[in-house]
Design a protein around this motif. Structure first.
Motif, PDB file in Angstrom:
ATOM      1  N   PRO A   1      -0.405   7.019   2.886  1.00  0.00           N
ATOM      2  CA  PRO A   1      -0.840   5.693   2.423  1.00  0.00           C
ATOM      3  C   PRO A   1      -0.609   5.525   0.928  1.00  0.00           C
ATOM      4  O   PRO A   1      -0.544   6.499   0.163  1.00  0.00           O
ATOM      5  N   LYS A   2      -0.529   4.272   0.527  1.00  0.00           N
ATOM      6  CA  LYS A   2      -0.463   3.936  -0.895  1.00  0.00           C
ATOM      7  C   LYS A   2      -1.896   3.765  -1.377  1.00  0.00           C
ATOM      8  O   LYS A   2      -2.610   2.861  -0.935  1.00  0.00           O
ATOM      9  N   ILE A   3      -2.325   4.654  -2.283  1.00  0.00           N
ATOM     10  CA  ILE A   3      -3.716   4.616  -2.747  1.00  0.00           C
ATOM     11  C   ILE A   3      -3.815   4.229  -4.216  1.00  0.00           C
ATOM     12  O   ILE A   3      -4.928   4.104  -4.737  1.00  0.00           O
ATOM     13  N   ASN A   4      -2.700   4.019  -4.876  1.00  0.00           N
ATOM     14  CA  ASN A   4      -2.716   3.632  -6.286  1.00  0.00           C
ATOM     15  C   ASN A   4      -2.123   2.239  -6.419  1.00  0.00           C
ATOM     16  O   ASN A   4      -0.930   2.025  -6.197  1.00  0.00           O
ATOM     17  N   PHE A   5      -2.984   1.272  -6.783  1.00  0.00           N
ATOM     18  CA  PHE A   5      -2.555  -0.120  -6.961  1.00  0.00           C
ATOM     19  C   PHE A   5      -2.805  -0.589  -8.398  1.00  0.00           C
ATOM     20  O   PHE A   5      -3.062  -1.766  -8.633  1.00  0.00           O
ATOM     21  N   MET A   6      -2.742   0.335  -9.337  1.00  0.00           N
ATOM     22  CA  MET A   6      -3.042  -0.014 -10.726  1.00  0.00           C
ATOM     23  C   MET A   6      -2.084  -1.060 -11.267  1.00  0.00           C
ATOM     24  O   MET A   6      -2.467  -1.954 -12.032  1.00  0.00           O
ATOM     25  N   GLU A   7      -0.814  -0.992 -10.870  1.00  0.00           N
ATOM     26  CA  GLU A   7       0.166  -1.949 -11.394  1.00  0.00           C
ATOM     27  C   GLU A   7       0.024  -3.322 -10.774  1.00  0.00           C
ATOM     28  O   GLU A   7       0.556  -4.313 -11.289  1.00  0.00           O
TER      29      GLU A   7
ATOM     30  N   GLN B   1      -3.404   0.180   6.175  1.00  0.00           N
ATOM     31  CA  GLN B   1      -2.260  -0.690   6.442  1.00  0.00           C
ATOM     32  C   GLN B   1      -1.831  -1.438   5.176  1.00  0.00           C
ATOM     33  O   GLN B   1      -1.004  -2.343   5.244  1.00  0.00           O
ATOM     34  N   GLU B   2      -2.421  -1.037   4.034  1.00  0.00           N
ATOM     35  CA  GLU B   2      -2.074  -1.579   2.705  1.00  0.00           C
ATOM     36  C   GLU B   2      -2.357  -3.076   2.614  1.00  0.00           C
ATOM     37  O   GLU B   2      -1.602  -3.837   2.015  1.00  0.00           O
ATOM     38  N   LYS B   3      -3.478  -3.492   3.217  1.00  0.00           N
ATOM     39  CA  LYS B   3      -3.921  -4.881   3.116  1.00  0.00           C
ATOM     40  C   LYS B   3      -4.975  -5.076   2.031  1.00  0.00           C
ATOM     41  O   LYS B   3      -5.207  -6.206   1.598  1.00  0.00           O
ATOM     42  N   LEU B   4      -5.617  -3.987   1.603  1.00  0.00           N
ATOM     43  CA  LEU B   4      -6.635  -4.044   0.560  1.00  0.00           C
ATOM     44  C   LEU B   4      -6.127  -3.269  -0.651  1.00  0.00           C
ATOM     45  O   LEU B   4      -6.145  -2.029  -0.650  1.00  0.00           O
ATOM     46  N   PRO B   5      -5.657  -3.941  -1.678  1.00  0.00           N
ATOM     47  CA  PRO B   5      -5.104  -3.243  -2.852  1.00  0.00           C
ATOM     48  C   PRO B   5      -6.191  -2.695  -3.767  1.00  0.00           C
ATOM     49  O   PRO B   5      -6.432  -3.190  -4.862  1.00  0.00           O
ATOM     50  N   VAL B   6      -6.849  -1.640  -3.313  1.00  0.00           N
ATOM     51  CA  VAL B   6      -7.917  -1.002  -4.082  1.00  0.00           C
ATOM     52  C   VAL B   6      -7.490   0.431  -4.386  1.00  0.00           C
ATOM     53  O   VAL B   6      -7.111   1.179  -3.482  1.00  0.00           O
TER      54      VAL B   6
END
Length: 378
Positions: free
Chosen positions: A139-145, A198-203
């Motif tokens: 999963p993508k867990i880093n949405f800092m950008e 599913q990368e719907k919540l960019p947290v």
């Protein structure tokens, strides 16, 4: 075959038999085996590998850009491992990969596999090690950008009503405010975890927070099981869990605020026109308005109807009534009487005083008589 061709073949077979046929090598036949340098290579779409699923093997193939597309739900009776199949797409002109990422045509198949695997983590893969499950999901867990924009154009969650109701938000807020136990929101964690992976919540989460979310939300494990898997104490696990829920609540509350703000009426934009009049003209206009207001006020004060309320009472009518009662002649004394309200008030005052004095005298007389009776008795 056409009729004419059949006739010719039959005639040739009758004329020449196998015994009379002359066998000799042909020079126009292609070679059965050729050198590799002379053969054009075949076009390959992908390379596939199948193996028993372990963490080390999966990381090895993942390192070489192989992605899973199938994992058997029933483990092997011999090794106890699930069968895993991975693919690596190759560049090929036969497949249209326009609009795809590095995975090429394999991207939609991989996304479908991740959705199915995420749902099965609560049943068939419930006891799978959390490290292996996270490696498979990747999963993508880093949405800092992306946290600065938070745009829905990336496929993020657009409306809170898709996953939570207003009552669910109240329960989530109560838990994040330390007003309720985590058991109150366990039914909400599965939906939130599914949307996140599913990368719907960019947290943005840490690896430990994502692991706790996977174990509680997707695998539906209890705290004691997670203690044995992650080698952490109960309070540490609950601390990581409430941090995840606070981040989710903050993001979902932001979406709800935007939804409410979009339904509110908007104020019309005020167009500021240029001011072409000088300051002196403005002052003169203001002075004229004040003067006109004062004039209108004075006219209202000088109105006869308004002044009539403050007029002094006239005694001419009483004087005429006195003449009429006297027969229209002035008496010999030269005096006439005019009724006055002042005289009436004075008479009323005198009558009250005489009445009071009469009462006082009667009381004194009564007292003197009683005294005389007492003396006679003595």
């Amino acid at each position: 075959m056409p009729e004419e061709t059949r006739v010719k073949v039959t005639d040739a077979a009758e004329k020449v038999s196998l015994l009379e046929e002359n066998i000799k090598p042909r020079t126009d036949l292609p070679h059965l085996l050729v050198h590799l340098r002379e053969r054009r290579p075949e076009k390959l779409h992908y390379i596939g590998v199948s193996f028993g699923l372990t963490l080390d093997l999966f990381r090895f193939w993942r390192k070489h850009k192989f992605a899973p597309f199938y994992i058997g739900q029933i483990p092997s009776s011999v090794t106890g491992e699930h069968t895993c199949m991975v693919l690596k797409p190759l560049n090929n002109d036969d497949v249209d990969v326009s609009g795809s990422d590095d995975s090429g045509f394999f991207t939609p198949f991989y996304q479908d596999f991740k959705r199915r695997f995420t749902r099965l983590l609560g049943s068939s893969f419930r006891t799978m090690e959390y490290k292996l499950a996270l490696s498979i999901l990747d999963p993508k867990i880093n949405f800092m950008e992306l946290e600065s924009t938070m745009s829905t154009s990336y496929g993020f969650l657009k409306s809170i009503n898709e996953i939570l109701s207003p009552h669910d938000m109240e329960r989530l807020e109560a838990y994040t405010s330390n007003l309720a136990d985590f058991h109150l929101i366990l039914d909400l964690v599965h939906g939130l975890a599914y949307q996140y992976f599913q990368e719907k919540l960019p947290v943005t989460l840490s690896y430990a927070q994502a692991s706790v979310l996977l174990c509680i939300g997707l695998q539906k494990q209890d705290i004691s099981y997670i203690e044995g898997q992650m080698k952490l104490e109960r309070q540490q696990i609950l601390s990581l869990f409430i941090k995840v829920m606070k981040k989710f609540h903050r993001y979902l509350y932001g979406i709800a605020s935007k939804e409410i703000d979009s339904t509110l009426p908007r104020l019309k934009e005020i167009v500021m026109k240029p001011h072409n009049i000088s300051v002196d003209d403005d002052l003169n206009d203001a002075a004229k308005e004040v003067e006109e207001g004062m004039k209108a006020k004075m006219e209202g004060l000088l109105n006869p109807e308004f002044l009539q309320h403050y007029a002094i009472a006239d005694r001419e009518a009483d004087f005429e009534n006195a003449l009429q009662n006297g027969g229209g002649k002035i008496p010999s004394g030269g005096l006439i009487s005019v009724k006055s309200s002042r005289n009436k008030m004075e008479k009323r005052g005198k009558q009250k005083e005489s009445h009071k004095s009469g009462k006082k005298r009667s009381k004194d007389d009564h007292g003197s008589k009683s005294n005389k009776k007492k003396k006679s008795e003595l």
